[in-house]
Design a protein around this motif. Sequence first.
Motif, PDB file in Angstrom:
ATOM      1  N   THR A  78       7.902   4.935  -7.716  1.00  0.00           N
ATOM      2  CA  THR A  78       8.882   4.164  -6.951  1.00  0.00           C
ATOM      3  C   THR A  78       8.741   4.472  -5.470  1.00  0.00           C
ATOM      4  OG1 THR A  78      10.595   5.852  -7.149  1.00  0.00           O
ATOM      5  CG2 THR A  78      10.541   4.133  -8.845  1.00  0.00           C
ATOM      6  N   TYR A  79       9.286   3.572  -4.666  1.00  0.00           N
ATOM      7  CA  TYR A  79       9.259   3.735  -3.206  1.00  0.00           C
ATOM      8  C   TYR A  79      10.643   3.397  -2.667  1.00  0.00           C
ATOM      9  CZ  TYR A  79       8.038   2.939   1.695  1.00  0.00           C
ATOM     10  OH  TYR A  79       7.985   2.980   3.064  1.00  0.00           O
ATOM     11  N   THR A  80      11.173   4.258  -1.825  1.00  0.00           N
ATOM     12  CA  THR A  80      12.467   4.028  -1.202  1.00  0.00           C
ATOM     13  C   THR A  80      12.246   3.386   0.162  1.00  0.00           C
ATOM     14  OG1 THR A  80      13.389   5.952  -2.319  1.00  0.00           O
ATOM     15  CG2 THR A  80      14.611   5.107  -0.436  1.00  0.00           C
ATOM     16  N   LEU A  81      12.871   2.244   0.377  1.00  0.00           N
ATOM     17  CA  LEU A  81      12.750   1.539   1.650  1.00  0.00           C
ATOM     18  C   LEU A  81      13.500   2.321   2.715  1.00  0.00           C
ATOM     19  CD1 LEU A  81      13.558  -2.049   0.343  1.00  0.00           C
ATOM     20  CD2 LEU A  81      11.300  -1.061   0.728  1.00  0.00           C
ATOM     21  N   VAL A  82      12.772   2.804   3.718  1.00  0.00           N
ATOM     22  CA  VAL A  82      13.409   3.603   4.759  1.00  0.00           C
ATOM     23  C   VAL A  82      13.209   2.998   6.141  1.00  0.00           C
ATOM     24  CG1 VAL A  82      13.351   5.775   3.508  1.00  0.00           C
ATOM     25  CG2 VAL A  82      11.397   5.113   4.881  1.00  0.00           C
ATOM     26  N   ARG A  83      12.223   2.148   6.286  1.00  0.00           N
ATOM     27  CA  ARG A  83      11.934   1.547   7.587  1.00  0.00           C
ATOM     28  C   ARG A  83      12.528   0.147   7.661  1.00  0.00           C
ATOM     29  NH1 ARG A  83       5.479   2.784   8.070  1.00  0.00           N
ATOM     30  NH2 ARG A  83       5.610   5.001   7.665  1.00  0.00           N
ATOM     31  N   GLY A  96      16.423  -0.588 -10.952  1.00  0.00           N
ATOM     32  CA  GLY A  96      17.849  -0.461 -11.245  1.00  0.00           C
ATOM     33  C   GLY A  96      18.688  -1.383 -10.383  1.00  0.00           C
ATOM     34  N   HIS A  97      19.873  -0.926 -10.037  1.00  0.00           N
ATOM     35  CA  HIS A  97      20.801  -1.725  -9.250  1.00  0.00           C
ATOM     36  C   HIS A  97      20.671  -1.451  -7.759  1.00  0.00           C
ATOM     37  CE1 HIS A  97      22.760  -3.309 -12.760  1.00  0.00           C
ATOM     38  NE2 HIS A  97      22.871  -2.080 -13.255  1.00  0.00           N
ATOM     39  N   SER A  98      19.858  -0.486  -7.399  1.00  0.00           N
ATOM     40  CA  SER A  98      19.676  -0.130  -5.997  1.00  0.00           C
ATOM     41  C   SER A  98      18.885  -1.208  -5.263  1.00  0.00           C
ATOM     42  CB  SER A  98      18.925   1.205  -5.895  1.00  0.00           C
ATOM     43  OG  SER A  98      18.601   1.470  -4.553  1.00  0.00           O
ATOM     44  N   ARG A  99      19.244  -1.451  -4.028  1.00  0.00           N
ATOM     45  CA  ARG A  99      18.484  -2.366  -3.181  1.00  0.00           C
ATOM     46  C   ARG A  99      17.689  -1.564  -2.151  1.00  0.00           C
ATOM     47  NH1 ARG A  99      18.279  -5.451  -6.774  1.00  0.00           N
ATOM     48  NH2 ARG A  99      19.607  -7.258  -6.995  1.00  0.00           N
ATOM     49  N   ASP A 100      17.435  -0.295  -2.477  1.00  0.00           N
ATOM     50  CA  ASP A 100      16.649   0.571  -1.605  1.00  0.00           C
ATOM     51  C   ASP A 100      15.377   1.069  -2.267  1.00  0.00           C
ATOM     52  OD1 ASP A 100      18.499   0.448   0.480  1.00  0.00           O
ATOM     53  OD2 ASP A 100      19.644   2.144  -0.281  1.00  0.00           O
ATOM     54  N   VAL A 101      15.239   0.858  -3.571  1.00  0.00           N
ATOM     55  CA  VAL A 101      14.104   1.406  -4.304  1.00  0.00           C
ATOM     56  C   VAL A 101      13.357   0.269  -5.007  1.00  0.00           C
ATOM     57  CG1 VAL A 101      13.382   3.069  -6.065  1.00  0.00           C
ATOM     58  CG2 VAL A 101      15.408   3.538  -4.675  1.00  0.00           C
ATOM     59  N   ARG A 132       0.831  -1.222   0.000  1.00  0.00           N
ATOM     60  CA  ARG A 132       0.000   0.000   0.000  1.00  0.00           C
ATOM     61  C   ARG A 132       0.856   1.258   0.000  1.00  0.00           C
ATOM     62  NH1 ARG A 132      -4.404  -2.493   4.149  1.00  0.00           N
ATOM     63  NH2 ARG A 132      -5.663  -3.520   2.570  1.00  0.00           N
ATOM     64  N   ARG A 133       1.978   1.247   0.749  1.00  0.00           N
ATOM     65  CA  ARG A 133       2.882   2.408   0.746  1.00  0.00           C
ATOM     66  C   ARG A 133       3.540   2.584  -0.615  1.00  0.00           C
ATOM     67  NH1 ARG A 133       3.838   0.535   5.919  1.00  0.00           N
ATOM     68  NH2 ARG A 133       5.723  -0.611   5.369  1.00  0.00           N
ATOM     69  N   VAL A 134       3.911   1.481  -1.252  1.00  0.00           N
ATOM     70  CA  VAL A 134       4.523   1.554  -2.579  1.00  0.00           C
ATOM     71  C   VAL A 134       3.530   2.148  -3.568  1.00  0.00           C
ATOM     72  CG1 VAL A 134       5.489   0.209  -4.483  1.00  0.00           C
ATOM     73  CG2 VAL A 134       6.136  -0.344  -2.145  1.00  0.00           C
ATOM     74  N   ARG A 135       2.281   1.686  -3.530  1.00  0.00           N
ATOM     75  CA  ARG A 135       1.265   2.216  -4.445  1.00  0.00           C
ATOM     76  C   ARG A 135       1.026   3.704  -4.191  1.00  0.00           C
ATOM     77  NH1 ARG A 135      -4.435  -0.511  -5.558  1.00  0.00           N
ATOM     78  NH2 ARG A 135      -3.414  -1.235  -7.435  1.00  0.00           N
ATOM     79  N   ALA A 136       0.957   4.093  -2.934  1.00  0.00           N
ATOM     80  CA  ALA A 136       0.685   5.482  -2.591  1.00  0.00           C
ATOM     81  C   ALA A 136       1.828   6.413  -2.963  1.00  0.00           C
ATOM     82  CB  ALA A 136       0.393   5.609  -1.098  1.00  0.00           C
ATOM     83  N   SER A 137       3.039   5.883  -3.063  1.00  0.00           N
ATOM     84  CA  SER A 137       4.201   6.727  -3.357  1.00  0.00           C
ATOM     85  C   SER A 137       4.324   7.115  -4.823  1.00  0.00           C
ATOM     86  CB  SER A 137       5.486   6.032  -2.911  1.00  0.00           C
ATOM     87  OG  SER A 137       5.750   4.937  -3.755  1.00  0.00           O
ATOM     88  N   GLY A 138       3.592   6.454  -5.681  1.00  0.00           N
ATOM     89  CA  GLY A 138       3.683   6.766  -7.107  1.00  0.00           C
ATOM     90  C   GLY A 138       4.499   5.726  -7.847  1.00  0.00           C
TER      91      GLY A 138
END
Length: 82
Positions: free
Chosen positions: A34-39, A59-64, A26-32
């Motif tokens: 992409t979503y950056t994992l912060v928690r 991409g190559h990021s393991r945060d998005v 739900r947070r990923v959908r609400a973010s548009g």
Amino acid sequence: MDRATRSPACWTASGPVGPRCIALLRRVRASGDTYTLVRNVDRDAVVKALAGGFVAWVGHSRDVVRLTARGAEYLDRLARVE
């Protein structure tokens, strides 16, 4: 109708995705786009979301991550209580 046919739980190889994974979707959908994992809880939930095919790395990021078509379909089914 038994509970198994009414349950919104989606199963992966490691078991049901659970409420934390659904909250992440739900947070990923609400973010548009992409979503950056912060928690920290996001990092735990992303494992099941990836296993279920609901999100994909950007991409190559393991945060998005981004929501996949399967993830969007799953959230839509939950919203309709199917």
